[in-house]
Design a protein around this motif. Structure first.
Motif, PDB file in Angstrom:
ATOM      1  N   TRP A 240       7.492  -7.527   5.569  1.00 24.55           N
ATOM      2  CA  TRP A 240       7.325  -7.379   4.121  1.00 24.55           C
ATOM      3  C   TRP A 240       5.872  -7.076   3.772  1.00 24.55           C
ATOM      4  O   TRP A 240       5.596  -6.392   2.796  1.00 24.55           O
ATOM      5  CB  TRP A 240       7.787  -8.632   3.406  1.00 24.55           C
ATOM      6  CG  TRP A 240       9.253  -8.896   3.530  1.00 24.55           C
ATOM      7  CD1 TRP A 240      10.239  -7.981   3.780  1.00 24.55           C
ATOM      8  CD2 TRP A 240       9.903 -10.153   3.446  1.00 24.55           C
ATOM      9  NE1 TRP A 240      11.463  -8.593   3.858  1.00 24.55           N
ATOM     10  CE2 TRP A 240      11.293  -9.937   3.652  1.00 24.55           C
ATOM     11  CE3 TRP A 240       9.483 -11.447   3.222  1.00 24.55           C
ATOM     12  CZ2 TRP A 240      12.221 -10.954   3.627  1.00 24.55           C
ATOM     13  CZ3 TRP A 240      10.414 -12.463   3.196  1.00 24.55           C
ATOM     14  CH2 TRP A 240      11.768 -12.225   3.389  1.00 24.55           C
ATOM     15  N   ALA A 241       4.934  -7.583   4.574  1.00 23.48           N
ATOM     16  CA  ALA A 241       3.516  -7.341   4.306  1.00 23.48           C
ATOM     17  C   ALA A 241       3.131  -5.888   4.563  1.00 23.48           C
ATOM     18  O   ALA A 241       2.116  -5.420   4.054  1.00 23.48           O
ATOM     19  CB  ALA A 241       2.661  -8.258   5.159  1.00 23.48           C
ATOM     20  N   THR A 242       3.926  -5.156   5.356  1.00 22.37           N
ATOM     21  CA  THR A 242       3.611  -3.759   5.646  1.00 22.37           C
ATOM     22  C   THR A 242       4.199  -2.807   4.624  1.00 22.37           C
ATOM     23  O   THR A 242       4.072  -1.597   4.781  1.00 22.37           O
ATOM     24  CB  THR A 242       4.130  -3.364   7.039  1.00 22.37           C
ATOM     25  OG1 THR A 242       5.562  -3.485   7.056  1.00 22.37           O
ATOM     26  CG2 THR A 242       3.520  -4.216   8.131  1.00 22.37           C
ATOM     27  N   ARG A 243       4.816  -3.312   3.608  1.00 22.71           N
ATOM     28  CA  ARG A 243       5.440  -2.468   2.599  1.00 22.71           C
ATOM     29  C   ARG A 243       4.589  -2.450   1.332  1.00 22.71           C
ATOM     30  O   ARG A 243       3.856  -3.379   1.046  1.00 22.71           O
ATOM     31  CB  ARG A 243       6.840  -2.974   2.269  1.00 22.71           C
ATOM     32  CG  ARG A 243       7.769  -2.864   3.446  1.00 22.71           C
ATOM     33  CD  ARG A 243       9.149  -3.309   3.116  1.00 22.71           C
ATOM     34  NE  ARG A 243       9.995  -3.179   4.296  1.00 22.71           N
ATOM     35  CZ  ARG A 243      11.140  -3.806   4.442  1.00 22.71           C
ATOM     36  NH1 ARG A 243      11.593  -4.586   3.497  1.00 22.71           N
ATOM     37  NH2 ARG A 243      11.851  -3.647   5.539  1.00 22.71           N
ATOM     38  N   GLY A 244       4.690  -1.383   0.586  1.00 19.98           N
ATOM     39  CA  GLY A 244       3.973  -1.287  -0.681  1.00 19.98           C
ATOM     40  C   GLY A 244       2.754  -0.389  -0.578  1.00 19.98           C
ATOM     41  O   GLY A 244       2.314  -0.009   0.503  1.00 19.98           O
TER      42      GLY A 244
ATOM     43  N   ALA B 228      -0.390  -1.881   1.282  1.00 22.89           N
ATOM     44  CA  ALA B 228      -0.199  -1.918   2.731  1.00 22.89           C
ATOM     45  C   ALA B 228      -0.345  -0.525   3.334  1.00 22.89           C
ATOM     46  O   ALA B 228      -0.910  -0.373   4.422  1.00 22.89           O
ATOM     47  CB  ALA B 228       1.171  -2.502   3.068  1.00 22.89           C
ATOM     48  N   ARG B 229       0.143   0.504   2.643  1.00 20.21           N
ATOM     49  CA  ARG B 229      -0.015   1.875   3.140  1.00 20.21           C
ATOM     50  C   ARG B 229      -1.482   2.287   3.154  1.00 20.21           C
ATOM     51  O   ARG B 229      -1.943   2.953   4.085  1.00 20.21           O
ATOM     52  CB  ARG B 229       0.817   2.843   2.297  1.00 20.21           C
ATOM     53  CG  ARG B 229       2.301   2.776   2.591  1.00 20.21           C
ATOM     54  CD  ARG B 229       3.040   3.972   2.016  1.00 20.21           C
ATOM     55  NE  ARG B 229       2.866   4.126   0.582  1.00 20.21           N
ATOM     56  CZ  ARG B 229       3.635   3.556  -0.338  1.00 20.21           C
ATOM     57  NH1 ARG B 229       4.630   2.785   0.035  1.00 20.21           N
ATOM     58  NH2 ARG B 229       3.408   3.750  -1.610  1.00 20.21           N
ATOM     59  N   ILE B 230      -2.231   1.881   2.128  1.00 16.56           N
ATOM     60  CA  ILE B 230      -3.660   2.197   2.083  1.00 16.56           C
ATOM     61  C   ILE B 230      -4.388   1.498   3.224  1.00 16.56           C
ATOM     62  O   ILE B 230      -5.236   2.089   3.901  1.00 16.56           O
ATOM     63  CB  ILE B 230      -4.257   1.803   0.708  1.00 16.56           C
ATOM     64  CG1 ILE B 230      -3.690   2.721  -0.383  1.00 16.56           C
ATOM     65  CG2 ILE B 230      -5.774   1.852   0.739  1.00 16.56           C
ATOM     66  CD1 ILE B 230      -4.012   2.285  -1.787  1.00 16.56           C
ATOM     67  N   ALA B 231      -4.043   0.228   3.479  1.00 17.03           N
ATOM     68  CA  ALA B 231      -4.673  -0.520   4.573  1.00 17.03           C
ATOM     69  C   ALA B 231      -4.330   0.095   5.925  1.00 17.03           C
ATOM     70  O   ALA B 231      -5.190   0.196   6.812  1.00 17.03           O
ATOM     71  CB  ALA B 231      -4.230  -1.980   4.522  1.00 17.03           C
ATOM     72  N   ALA B 232      -3.086   0.528   6.100  1.00 11.09           N
ATOM     73  CA  ALA B 232      -2.676   1.140   7.366  1.00 11.09           C
ATOM     74  C   ALA B 232      -3.396   2.472   7.582  1.00 11.09           C
ATOM     75  O   ALA B 232      -3.814   2.782   8.705  1.00 11.09           O
ATOM     76  CB  ALA B 232      -1.162   1.342   7.384  1.00 11.09           C
ATOM     77  N   ALA B 233      -3.568   3.248   6.538  1.00 13.63           N
ATOM     78  CA  ALA B 233      -4.278   4.526   6.657  1.00 13.63           C
ATOM     79  C   ALA B 233      -5.746   4.293   7.009  1.00 13.63           C
ATOM     80  O   ALA B 233      -6.323   5.018   7.818  1.00 13.63           O
ATOM     81  CB  ALA B 233      -4.152   5.320   5.362  1.00 13.63           C
ATOM     82  N   ALA B 234      -6.353   3.269   6.427  1.00  6.64           N
ATOM     83  CA  ALA B 234      -7.747   2.946   6.746  1.00  6.64           C
ATOM     84  C   ALA B 234      -7.883   2.497   8.201  1.00  6.64           C
ATOM     85  O   ALA B 234      -8.849   2.856   8.888  1.00  6.64           O
ATOM     86  CB  ALA B 234      -8.255   1.861   5.810  1.00  6.64           C
ATOM     87  N   GLN B 235      -6.916   1.731   8.677  1.00  4.55           N
ATOM     88  CA  GLN B 235      -6.963   1.285  10.070  1.00  4.55           C
ATOM     89  C   GLN B 235      -6.812   2.475  11.021  1.00  4.55           C
ATOM     90  O   GLN B 235      -7.507   2.571  12.022  1.00  4.55           O
ATOM     91  CB  GLN B 235      -5.863   0.260  10.342  1.00  4.55           C
ATOM     92  CG  GLN B 235      -5.896  -0.261  11.768  1.00  4.55           C
ATOM     93  CD  GLN B 235      -4.668  -1.066  12.117  1.00  4.55           C
ATOM     94  OE1 GLN B 235      -3.667  -0.996  11.422  1.00  4.55           O
ATOM     95  NE2 GLN B 235      -4.742  -1.801  13.199  1.00  4.55           N
TER      96      GLN B 235
END
Length: 140
Positions: free
Chosen positions: A56-60, A63-70
């Motif tokens: 659930w933490a990877t949704r929204g 979370a997409r912005i954080a994943a793209a930054a990583q």
């Protein structure tokens, strides 16, 4: 089950004695479970809930912005590489070593043959005189 009802022996032997006063809410729901089984069910459900919270933490949007930054800060994968960077990555890969040895031997052989290709050989070559020379031999 009372002994008067006909049930297979394996079912009768696997039944546990009925507890009259269940000790936890889960045992009220599953009267036939032992304390160890109840604990096992609880830990399974807690682990499953932790996994669900991670998902659930990877949704929204956040979370997409954080994943793209990583992904931007991490080194590129082979799918993101191109050109010389990808070629050097593939050359260094262990599985490609036999191919790279063959490629190197072929490249060195072709270079050696080309340096030994003299003007006399060019003049006597049907291919060279037709496509690269003056066309005197007349090809096809």
């Amino acid at each position: 089950l009372p002994p008067t009802i006909q049930t297979p022996i394996s079912v009768r032997n696997n039944l546990r004695p009925l507890q009259l006063a269940p000790t936890s809410p889960l045992q009220q729901l599953f009267i036939m479970l032992t304390e160890a089984e109840v604990t096992e069910c609880k830990t399974f459900l807690q682990n499953r809930m932790a996994e669900n919270k991670k998902i659930w933490a990877t949704r929204g949007k956040e979370a997409r912005i954080a994943a793209a930054a990583q992904r931007a800060s991490a080194p590129p994968t082979w799918r993101q590489m191109k050109g010389l960077q990808l070629m050097m990555h593939e050359i260094g890969h262990v599985g490609n070593r036999p191919f790279m040895v063959g490629f190197g031997v072929t490249a060195i052989g072709a270079l050696w043959i080309q340096t030994k290709f003299s003007d006399e050989m060019k003049a006597s070559s049907l291919y060279w005189s037709t496509y690269h020379g003056d066309g005197a031999k007349g090809g096809h």
